[in-house]
Design a protein around this motif. Structure first.
Motif, PDB file in Angstrom:
ATOM      1  N   ARG A 391     100.898 118.765 122.604  1.00  0.00           N
ATOM      2  CA  ARG A 391     100.560 117.572 123.385  1.00  0.00           C
ATOM      3  C   ARG A 391     101.275 116.381 122.766  1.00  0.00           C
ATOM      4  O   ARG A 391     101.209 116.166 121.556  1.00  0.00           O
ATOM      5  CB  ARG A 391      99.061 117.315 123.408  1.00  0.00           C
ATOM      6  N   MET A 392     101.947 115.613 123.595  1.00  0.00           N
ATOM      7  CA  MET A 392     102.701 114.467 123.117  1.00  0.00           C
ATOM      8  C   MET A 392     101.802 113.381 122.526  1.00  0.00           C
ATOM      9  O   MET A 392     102.238 112.574 121.707  1.00  0.00           O
ATOM     10  CB  MET A 392     103.538 113.879 124.243  1.00  0.00           C
ATOM     11  N   ASP A 393     100.537 113.340 122.949  1.00  0.00           N
ATOM     12  CA  ASP A 393      99.639 112.283 122.495  1.00  0.00           C
ATOM     13  C   ASP A 393      98.757 112.720 121.333  1.00  0.00           C
ATOM     14  O   ASP A 393      97.798 112.025 120.983  1.00  0.00           O
ATOM     15  CB  ASP A 393      98.770 111.786 123.657  1.00  0.00           C
ATOM     16  N   ARG A 394      99.057 113.874 120.719  1.00  0.00           N
ATOM     17  CA  ARG A 394      98.224 114.381 119.632  1.00  0.00           C
ATOM     18  C   ARG A 394      99.045 114.567 118.362  1.00  0.00           C
ATOM     19  O   ARG A 394     100.094 115.235 118.390  1.00  0.00           O
ATOM     20  CB  ARG A 394      97.588 115.727 120.021  1.00  0.00           C
ATOM     21  N   ILE A 395      98.597 113.988 117.262  1.00  0.00           N
ATOM     22  CA  ILE A 395      99.173 114.270 115.952  1.00  0.00           C
ATOM     23  C   ILE A 395      98.342 115.378 115.315  1.00  0.00           C
ATOM     24  O   ILE A 395      97.122 115.244 115.168  1.00  0.00           O
ATOM     25  CB  ILE A 395      99.190 113.008 115.074  1.00  0.00           C
ATOM     26  N   ASP A 396      99.001 116.461 114.933  1.00  0.00           N
ATOM     27  CA  ASP A 396      98.264 117.616 114.436  1.00  0.00           C
ATOM     28  C   ASP A 396      97.867 117.482 112.973  1.00  0.00           C
ATOM     29  O   ASP A 396      96.830 117.997 112.562  1.00  0.00           O
ATOM     30  CB  ASP A 396      99.092 118.885 114.662  1.00  0.00           C
ATOM     31  N   PHE A 397      98.682 116.813 112.166  1.00  0.00           N
ATOM     32  CA  PHE A 397      98.292 116.547 110.788  1.00  0.00           C
ATOM     33  C   PHE A 397      99.237 115.511 110.194  1.00  0.00           C
ATOM     34  O   PHE A 397     100.275 115.178 110.784  1.00  0.00           O
ATOM     35  CB  PHE A 397      98.276 117.820 109.932  1.00  0.00           C
ATOM     36  N   ALA A 398      98.870 115.005 109.027  1.00  0.00           N
ATOM     37  CA  ALA A 398      99.678 114.022 108.313  1.00  0.00           C
ATOM     38  C   ALA A 398     100.027 114.566 106.938  1.00  0.00           C
ATOM     39  O   ALA A 398      99.182 115.146 106.250  1.00  0.00           O
ATOM     40  CB  ALA A 398      98.924 112.700 108.180  1.00  0.00           C
ATOM     41  N   ALA A 399     101.281 114.388 106.540  1.00  0.00           N
ATOM     42  CA  ALA A 399     101.731 114.705 105.187  1.00  0.00           C
ATOM     43  C   ALA A 399     101.911 113.385 104.438  1.00  0.00           C
ATOM     44  O   ALA A 399     102.342 112.386 105.021  1.00  0.00           O
ATOM     45  CB  ALA A 399     103.046 115.469 105.228  1.00  0.00           C
ATOM     46  N   THR A 400     101.586 113.390 103.166  1.00  0.00           N
ATOM     47  CA  THR A 400     101.660 112.171 102.365  1.00  0.00           C
ATOM     48  C   THR A 400     103.010 112.075 101.661  1.00  0.00           C
ATOM     49  O   THR A 400     103.487 113.064 101.086  1.00  0.00           O
ATOM     50  CB  THR A 400     100.530 112.133 101.331  1.00  0.00           C
ATOM     51  N   ALA A 497      95.985 106.444 107.003  1.00  0.00           N
ATOM     52  CA  ALA A 497      95.560 107.356 108.065  1.00  0.00           C
ATOM     53  C   ALA A 497      96.641 107.442 109.138  1.00  0.00           C
ATOM     54  O   ALA A 497      97.369 106.476 109.368  1.00  0.00           O
ATOM     55  CB  ALA A 497      94.254 106.870 108.682  1.00  0.00           C
ATOM     56  N   PRO A 498      96.742 108.587 109.794  1.00  0.00           N
ATOM     57  CA  PRO A 498      97.701 108.675 110.906  1.00  0.00           C
ATOM     58  C   PRO A 498      97.278 107.783 112.054  1.00  0.00           C
ATOM     59  O   PRO A 498      96.084 107.549 112.287  1.00  0.00           O
ATOM     60  CB  PRO A 498      97.654 110.157 111.293  1.00  0.00           C
ATOM     61  N   GLY A 499      98.267 107.273 112.791  1.00  0.00           N
ATOM     62  CA  GLY A 499      97.986 106.412 113.926  1.00  0.00           C
ATOM     63  C   GLY A 499      98.022 107.185 115.221  1.00  0.00           C
ATOM     64  O   GLY A 499      97.553 108.328 115.298  1.00  0.00           O
ATOM     65  N   ARG A 500      98.624 106.589 116.238  1.00  0.00           N
ATOM     66  CA  ARG A 500      98.720 107.220 117.554  1.00  0.00           C
ATOM     67  C   ARG A 500     100.172 107.265 117.973  1.00  0.00           C
ATOM     68  O   ARG A 500     100.909 106.282 117.806  1.00  0.00           O
ATOM     69  CB  ARG A 500      97.901 106.440 118.584  1.00  0.00           C
ATOM     70  N   PRO A 501     100.609 108.384 118.530  1.00  0.00           N
ATOM     71  CA  PRO A 501     102.012 108.482 118.977  1.00  0.00           C
ATOM     72  C   PRO A 501     102.281 107.518 120.120  1.00  0.00           C
ATOM     73  O   PRO A 501     101.366 107.072 120.813  1.00  0.00           O
ATOM     74  CB  PRO A 501     102.136 109.933 119.449  1.00  0.00           C
TER      75      PRO A 501
END
Length: 509
Positions: A391-400, A497-501
């Motif tokens: 999904r283009m509007d979903r971030i699945d995870f964040a790497a630091t 924190a991750p934001g929104r695409p």
């Protein structure tokens, strides 16, 4: 961890798929060559056309000290067979494929991408370490008539990379029409080694693609309804050339192999079985030269090999039936029995001398998996990763940023897949619990996933953090990617924190 599908179950499912297809009237018209006995062109190719070598893209240094390239995406037409039948195509700065971009580590580059197609497209810099906003994925679309001008600093080793569209849901279509090209990076380490490097003479791009043609000469996309891996064509184009030969005038020639097909997997070797020297994979030079007889490349993978020839001889680069490690039926219907004559090497009667390929290439800077900040599991099954479609509007995870991670990637559905990640090159730690073979001993961005054989990789995320704009990870069999076998991640600062695409693109489940 999800229960693994056992080989016997996969075999039964494959048998049921075959029976179902036969009961429903057989496979699609035109697909017989792929579903009965496989495609075999060994000994059948007339090598009558000189290999086209993509020109080096012109560049200029602007007032900011950047190396600037211009790329024009446009529709085209080409007579591939010389029989007057014009195929509708697309290319960059021409009717099919595009020029080779070349830059050196430490340079700042800019590329002006002009879209003259009748639809929006994108240009992804496959294998490049760069900011997410410059990556050219599905969030960086270029509208018809518009210009997109990404810029970044090259900060990675010498390597053979490439570029191609990454349109969500339509990547296969755009690449199949011909939108792709090579991007070569240079650095001082590679330049100091006694390797062939005269572009187009003893250092030659070899972009391999399979295509199927209709009677009128148009590209067709008949998908194999049994294997479900995408389009498997019966004709090879090498740098856009059918039946190519290469005149070799030196004792050794460096072939930069790129599997730019949308689904087909190749097992490259030489027709007489002689060994070659593999010196580099996706991310650049191996720690030491690997003496091989064959190398398997799935879509998106690259290998640089050096072939030694004798005066006056002719030897053929060939793809034998690749070992897909997926069982007899899956191998058969996914191209595992297919064989192709790819490119004929024609050695001159007198050859210019060339030095031996060095055994040691570049020092190995190994990542330390024991220091990994997190271990992730990515399971490829059906048309999704970990049970979810893209999904283009979903971030699945964040790497630091400034951390190392270990990912265990596994194909659990019995169909051939592979794995590609944007932004970073990775190191293969193990394949099905065993140490990787020499050809997987360097930096990689794409790796084949045999069913039920988990691949453990180590990745390190440095700079280019952005909580809102994601990178992609996905299967690079493009039909699978287009149907949702892809996810998104962002690189964030510590504690962020991750934001929104970006919005404006529709996803699908």
């Amino acid at each position: 961890m999800a229960t693994r599908r056992r080989p016997l179950v996969r075999l039964l499912l494959s048998v049921l798929a075959v029976v179902g297809v036969l009961c429903c009237g057989g496979v699609a018209a035109g697909a017989w060559a792929f579903t009965r006995s496989g495609t075999d062109t060994v000994g059948e190719v007339d090598f009558v056309r000189p290999l086209a070598v993509p020109p080096l893209a012109p560049s200029r240094i602007d007032g900011q000290g950047r190396r600037v390239f211009d790329l024009l995406a446009r529709d085209g037409r080409r007579d591939f067979r010389g029989d007057g039948r014009m195929t509708r195509t697309a290319g960059f700065d021409g009717d099919y494929l595009g020029p080779t971009l070349r830059a050196k580590r430490g340079e700042q580059v800019a590329v002006n991408v002009v879209n003259r197609l009748g639809e929006e497209t994108s240009v992804h810099w496959h294998g490049m370490h760069l900011p997410a906003r410059m990556d050219g994925g599905p969030h960086q679309m270029v509208r018809p008539g518009a210009t997109w001008s990404p810029t970044w600093t090259v900060n990675q080793p010498a390597a053979t990379l490439w570029y191609h569209p990454h349109v969500h849901g339509k990547t296969e279509e755009h690449v199949y029409r011909g939108l792709a090209g090579m991007f070569i990076l240079d650095d001082d380490r590679e330049a100091a080694l006694p390797l062939p490097r005269d572009y187009g003479v003893d250092d030659v791009p070899v972009i391999v693609q399979d295509r199927a043609f209709s009677r009128s000469g148009q590209f067709t996309k008949t998908r194999n309804s049994i294997s479900s891996i995408g389009v498997l064509g019966d004709t090879l184009l090498v740098n856009g050339t059918v039946g190519p030969y290469l005149d070799v005038r030196t004792e050794r020639v460096r072939l930069r192999l790129l599997n730019a097909s949308t689904a087909r997997i190749y097992e490259f070797g030489l027709s007489d079985g002689r060994p070659f020297d593999m010196i580099a994979s996706d991310g650049g030079l191996l720690p030491r030269t690997a003496r091989l007889n064959q190398v398997r490349l799935s879509p998106g993978e690259r290998a640089e090999i050096v072939v030694t020839v004798r005066p006056g001889e002719r030897v053929t680069l060939r793809s034998t039936g690749p070992d897909l490690e997926a069982g007899a039926l899956a191998d058969r219907f996914a191209g595992g029995r297919d064989r192709f004559d790819v490119l004929q090497l024609r050695a001159a009667g007198a050859l210019a001398p060339a030095p031996e390929v060095p055994a040691e290439l570049v020092p190995s800077d190994r990542l330390a998996p024991a220091t990994a900040a997190v271990t992730r599991r990515l399971e490829f099954q059906g048309r999704g990763v970990n049970g979810r479609s893209m999904r283009m509007d979903r971030i699945d995870f964040a790497a630091t940023r400034d951390t190392t991670e270990v990912w265990e990637v596994e194909n659990t559905d019995g169909t051939p897949h592979n794995f590609h990640v944007h932004d970073v090159q990775f190191q293969v730690l193990s394949v099905d619990g065993a140490a990787p073979p020499p050809e997987l001993g360097g930096w990689k961005d794409t790796v084949y996933l045999a069913p039920d054989r988990p691949v453990r990789i180590a990745l390190r995320f440095t700079d280019h953090s952005d909580p809102n704009v994601p990178y992609m990870y996905h299967c690079h069999l493009l039909w699978h990617e287009d149907n949702g076998m892809m996810g998104q991640f962002v690189v964030v600062e510590p504690g962020q924190a991750p934001g929104r695409p970006p919005t404006g693109h529709a996803g699908h489940d």
